[in-house]
Design an enzyme around this catalytic site. Structure first.
Site, short mmCIF file in Angstrom:
data_model
loop_
_atom_site.label_atom_id
_atom_site.label_comp_id
_atom_site.label_asym_id
_atom_site.label_seq_id
_atom_site.Cartn_x
_atom_site.Cartn_y
_atom_site.Cartn_z
N CYS A 161 -0.59 4.11 2.06
CA CYS A 161 -0.46 3.92 3.50
C CYS A 161 0.96 4.22 3.97
O CYS A 161 1.15 4.84 5.03
CB CYS A 161 -0.82 2.48 3.88
N ASP A 162 1.95 3.77 3.22
CA ASP A 162 3.32 3.77 3.71
C ASP A 162 4.28 4.64 2.91
O ASP A 162 5.44 4.77 3.29
CB ASP A 162 3.86 2.33 3.73
N CYS A 205 0.84 -1.21 0.00
CA CYS A 205 0.00 0.00 0.00
C CYS A 205 0.87 1.25 0.00
O CYS A 205 1.36 1.68 1.05
CB CYS A 205 -0.93 -0.01 1.22
#
Length: 462
Positions: free
Chosen positions: A166-167, A163
């Site tokens: 997300c990261d 992701c």
């Protein structure tokens, strides 16, 4: 005539539906499994029809679209974040009478009427509930695939992730790699190209296969993006703490590429395992449809990626959702003389008051003071406001903080505002939860919803 049917239906079902702070008693006229775009569209249509659908969101509210940093092909929106789009859709569905349950589906029984659906709470307690439904829409999507190579699981959450939204912010000015050649890989690489110093894209074939031509061209024009074709990733390399690179085979020759992070974008598998004995599936596990969105069982409908091995678009899932909702209305209308069903079980879910006991950290000094003065174990949630899975973890931590008040302290750290603090603890993926002992020494860390849920469950009193 329809208004009479609608009133008759709701007179039977709604007195046994109460969702103030999420209570559910059965049966329901329609239950939707999943919380993505298709599910939210069905919920909107059914809510406007006065059927008050119950949506069991599962572990990823909003679905995989929440991992898309930018959506540029949604009608009426020039550009919008995936999570923002699904938030708007959920708000609209709720305003029109849909109800949402923060649990996951673990079993279904479509062999009896009403249908029996078993759910489990996501707060770590492991409590299971039974919900009964006159009809059901399945919108449980797919789950990302993995390479199954050495180092992949060992360094999951330590530099290996799937992701970028997300990261990605954790890799500012660093070197990252993306494996895959389709639209997902193109989108991940484009997003990362605006953050990382260099982005390597490892493509197994001789070309990118993304159907979004504009995005493919944009990626090819990026000076900090390097594409390697005929590249097979064979191993993720690390130093025991973090990813340091990957080993490839390119044209029969092995080589290593130094990386700080490695992102998987290699397709997905339908979340249909629990339906193997309940519905007809094809060889790849996708649910087979018989008439529009209807499955092999009358009254059960399926939509979105779990039935679509080809297009996998948010807008096509929304179209599926609208069609399924209209089919449900017709199905229930056709059965109006058979609506009275015997309740086979009854359960009550007590209202749980959730108080905000998780302490938001605003500075590094505050963090160290909270850790040093705790006197009890400390759970720290490293999160980001735009991270979809982080939003799912947050209420679980709130719930645990209430149950463990005085026994465990809970803190939360926004990695965007306190990037130096998160870097000092080598946070490589989100959500990450770190458990410290009463003296401030790290005991263990968990990455992702499943691991974090298991940790919280372990901390709960017997």
């Amino acid at each position: 005539m329809f208004h009479f049917f609608q009133s008759f239906l709701l007179a039977i079902f709604l007195p046994i539906l109460s969702l103030g702070s999420v209570q559910v008693e059965e049966p329901q006229p329609v239950v939707i499994l999943g919380g993505g775009v298709g599910s939210l569209t069905s919920a909107l249509y059914l809510g406007r029809a006065g059927l008050h659908p119950l949506v069991i969101e599962g572990p990823v509210p909003g679905g995989l679209l929440t991992q898309s940093y930018t959506v540029q092909n949604w009608p009426g929106e020039m550009e919008i974040k995936g999570a923002a789009l699904t938030d708007k859709m959920k708000e609209q569905a709720q305003a029109n009478g849909a109800h949402f349950l923060n649990e996951e589906v673990i079993q279904v029984d479509f062999s009896t009427r009403p249908f029996a659906i078993t759910t489990r709470t996501l707060d770590g307690s492991g409590k299971e509930h039974q919900i009964y439904a006159a009809s059901c829409i399945i919108a449980m999507g797919t789950k990302p695939n993995f390479l199954g190579i050495p180092g992949e699981s060992e360094y999951w959450g330590k530099g290996v992730t799937n992701c970028a939204i997300c990261d990605g912010s954790l890799y500012k000015d660093k070197v990252v790699g993306v494996v895959g050649g389709g639209d997902a890989a193109v989108l991940e690489a484009l997003y990362l190209s605006n953050i990382a110093r260099e982005v390597y894209v490892f493509v197994r074939t001789d070309k990118l296969t993304g159907v979004e031509g504009t995005r493919v061209r944009a990626l090819l024009d990026k000076p900090n993006v390097h594409l390697q074709y005929h590249a097979v990733v064979e191993e993720v390399k690390g130093d025991g703490e973090s990813v340091v690179g990957v080993r490839l085979k390119v044209g029969g020759r092995s080589q290593e590429v130094k990386l700080d992070g490695f992102f998987l974008a290699i397709g997905s598998t339908p979340n249909s395992q629990m339906f193997q004995k309940a519905l007809t599936l094809d060889q790849k596990g996708y649910i087979v449809l018989t008439s529009d969105q209807e499955t092999s069982v009358k009254g059960v409908y399926a939509i979105g990626d779990i039935v679509d091995p080809v297009y996998k678009q948010a807008v096509s899932a929304a179209g599926d959702g609208a069609k399924a909702a209209l089919q449900v209305q017709q199905y229930l209308s056709d059965r109006q003389n058979k609506l009275v069903v015997q309740k086979t079980s009854h359960r009550e879910t007590k209202k749980v008051h959730i108080s905000k006991e998780v302490i938001e950290i605003h500075s590094t000094s505050q963090f160290h003071n909270e850790l040093a003065s705790s006197g009890v174990p400390v759970v720290v949630d490293f999160y980001a406001t735009w991270c979809g899975p982080c939003k799912k973890v947050s209420p679980l931590l709130d719930h645990s903080a209430v149950r463990l008040a005085g026994k465990v302290k809970f803190l939360k750290v926004n990695v965007d505002k306190l990037s130096d603090l998160s870097s000092s603890y080598n946070v490589k993926s989100m959500p990450t939860v770190v458990l410290f002992d009463a003296q401030g020494a790290e005991l263990e860390r968990k990455v992702g919803l499943e691991q974090i849920t298991e940790l919280l469950k372990k901390l709960q009193p017997e």
